[in-house]
Design a protein around this motif. Structure first.
Motif, mmCIF file in Angstrom:
data_model
loop_
_atom_site.group_PDB
_atom_site.id
_atom_site.type_symbol
_atom_site.label_atom_id
_atom_site.label_comp_id
_atom_site.label_asym_id
_atom_site.label_seq_id
_atom_site.Cartn_x
_atom_site.Cartn_y
_atom_site.Cartn_z
ATOM 1 N N ASP A 139 5.158 12.134 -1.976
ATOM 2 C CA ASP A 139 4.686 13.060 -3.009
ATOM 3 C C ASP A 139 5.684 13.172 -4.162
ATOM 4 N N ASP A 167 0.814 -1.225 0.000
ATOM 5 C CA ASP A 167 0.000 0.000 0.000
ATOM 6 C C ASP A 167 0.850 1.279 0.000
ATOM 7 N N VAL A 168 1.934 1.257 -0.721
ATOM 8 C CA VAL A 168 2.815 2.426 -0.838
ATOM 9 C C VAL A 168 2.505 3.156 -2.135
ATOM 10 N N GLU A 169 2.537 4.481 -2.085
ATOM 11 C CA GLU A 169 2.312 5.306 -3.279
ATOM 12 C C GLU A 169 3.457 6.304 -3.419
ATOM 13 N N GLY A 214 5.055 9.538 -5.765
ATOM 14 C CA GLY A 214 4.648 10.600 -6.675
ATOM 15 C C GLY A 214 5.506 10.683 -7.920
ATOM 16 N N THR A 222 5.343 12.689 9.458
ATOM 17 C CA THR A 222 4.843 13.589 8.420
ATOM 18 C C THR A 222 5.874 14.680 8.161
ATOM 19 N N CYS A 264 3.182 3.910 3.244
ATOM 20 C CA CYS A 264 3.806 5.228 3.078
ATOM 21 C C CYS A 264 3.304 5.912 1.803
ATOM 22 N N LYS A 265 3.118 7.224 1.880
ATOM 23 C CA LYS A 265 2.675 8.023 0.747
ATOM 24 C C LYS A 265 3.692 9.153 0.549
ATOM 25 N N LEU A 292 4.069 10.102 5.674
ATOM 26 C CA LEU A 292 3.520 10.982 4.639
ATOM 27 C C LEU A 292 4.517 12.101 4.374
ATOM 28 N N ASP A 336 3.394 3.966 7.263
ATOM 29 C CA ASP A 336 2.378 5.031 7.225
ATOM 30 C C ASP A 336 2.962 6.437 7.362
#
Length: 363
Positions: free
Chosen positions: A252, A226-228, A230, A286, A249-250, A268, A266
């Motif tokens: 950008d 579930d990693v995205e 950018g 974050t 983890c997300k 960001l 998790d």
């Protein structure tokens, strides 16, 4: 694809009222919404725009009195941003990538593709690569030798997954993302000016110029589920052990994670963050836009760093930081306020000096 108000509310776990059989084709801001669109008015200030549009239905906050507005139906949501996440997923038309393997794609005979995998035009999948079920490999994407990608992946156009990278399920990579490029690792035959500067904290640098010797990156990259990532974000391979990114983890656009970095679950990161080599970042961290983190340091769990902060030393868990160098946010704000008061202070000191000198002349 159109949906009824009732279908949308059920998908969001929200409450629907009024004419729940109304058909909705898309979402729009209140003042621009048409008769077949769902107006997004999840705050009273936004709802004021309903009178300017032509929406027959709106998404409103949980305790809104929807009958106060000239609409025929409403969806009432307790957490507007969470509802927006679900709604955007419902109406996202996607990029229009095709199904199956495009005739111009090259898939090495030694690669293993799961069921229902799509490979777009001019994409390349190398030998021994493994791609999980229901994954989409976009146009001109590259999957390197012995790379492993889990189920449900979405690689947009131009993504590069280099050799031996391992990625979990439901991975999303946006255009131009590169995972597994070599780390920026170089050394000189003799002690370099950089080493001297670090050891002396800048007091003396006597080393002469030398050529740089390249350290190859043997560790690749390991990414969880579930990693995205950018657009144009890059993740460097580790020198010996893998660079690691945890589950959920997300990250950008235009971010860089250097070699040997370890990132927990998790996290960001906003755009243009840079994490230098061998740094360890905890869970649920974050980082605002343009945050920079020095090498060989650590950031604890649940840290929040304000935009453009520069982290030069260890940060304990749970701290909110800001500034360059980054300090506790309240300390930074107090310092900023003090700087803004300096012109007034200078004026007061000048006036006091003038008064004192004038008093001395009179004596």
């Amino acid at each position: 694809m159109p949906y009824t108000i009732e279908e949308i509310a059920k998908a969001l776990g929200a409450r629907a009222e009024g004419k729940t059989d109304l058909t909705i084709t898309s979402a729009a801001e209140p003042a621009q919404a048409g008769p077949d669109q769902l107006a997004l008015a999840m705050k009273p200030a936004f709802a004021a725009g309903l009178s300017q549009g032509k929406a027959r239905a709106a998404m409103l906050w949980a305790d809104a009195v929807w009958t106060d507005y000239e609409i025929e139906a409403a969806i009432l949501v307790p957490r507007p941003r969470v509802a927006m996440a679900g709604l955007s997923a419902i109406f996202d038309p996607g990029q229009g990538y095709g199904t199956g393997i495009h005739p111009t794609a090259i898939v090495d005979p030694g690669a293993r593709l799961g069921t229902n995998v799509s490979v777009g035009p001019m994409a390349y999948v190398a030998a021994d690569a493994v791609i999980g079920d229901n994954s989409v490999i976009g146009p001109q994407a590259y999957i390197g030798t012995a790379a492993r990608i889990g189920a449900g992946a979405l690689l947009h156009s131009g993504v590069r997954i280099m050799a031996r990278v391992r990625i979990g399920d439901r991975f999303i990579a946006h255009p131009g993302c590169v995972v597994g490029s070599d780390g920026h690792s170089f050394v000189t035959a003799e002690e370099s000016a950089v080493e001297q500067a670090r050891a002396s904290l800048g007091e003396s640098v006597t080393a002469e110029g030398q050529s740089w010797i390249r350290l190859h990156s043997l560790g690749a990259v390991v990414i969880g589920d579930d990693v995205e990532l950018g657009a144009n974000t890059t993740i460097d391979s580790g020198t010996v052990r893998p660079t690691q990114i945890g589950n959920g983890c997300k990250i950008d656009n235009l971010c860089h994670v250097a070699h040997n970095v370890r990132i927990g679950n998790d996290c960001l990161f906003a755009a243009q963050c840079g994490i230098a080599g061998s740094t360890v970042i905890g869970n649920n961290v974050t980082l605002g836009g343009q945050v920079g983190v020095t090498d060989n340091t650590s950031i604890g769990d649940n840290v929040v760093a304000g935009g453009a902060s520069k982290v030069f030393s260890k940060v304990p868990a749970g701290r909110v930081i800001m500034g360059s160098p980054a300090v506790k946010m309240d300390t930074h704000l107090d310092g900023y306020k003090a700087i803004r008061r300096l012109p007034r202070l200078f004026e007061q000191v000048a006036a006091l000096q003038k008064a004192v000198f004038k008093s001395g002349e009179n004596e």
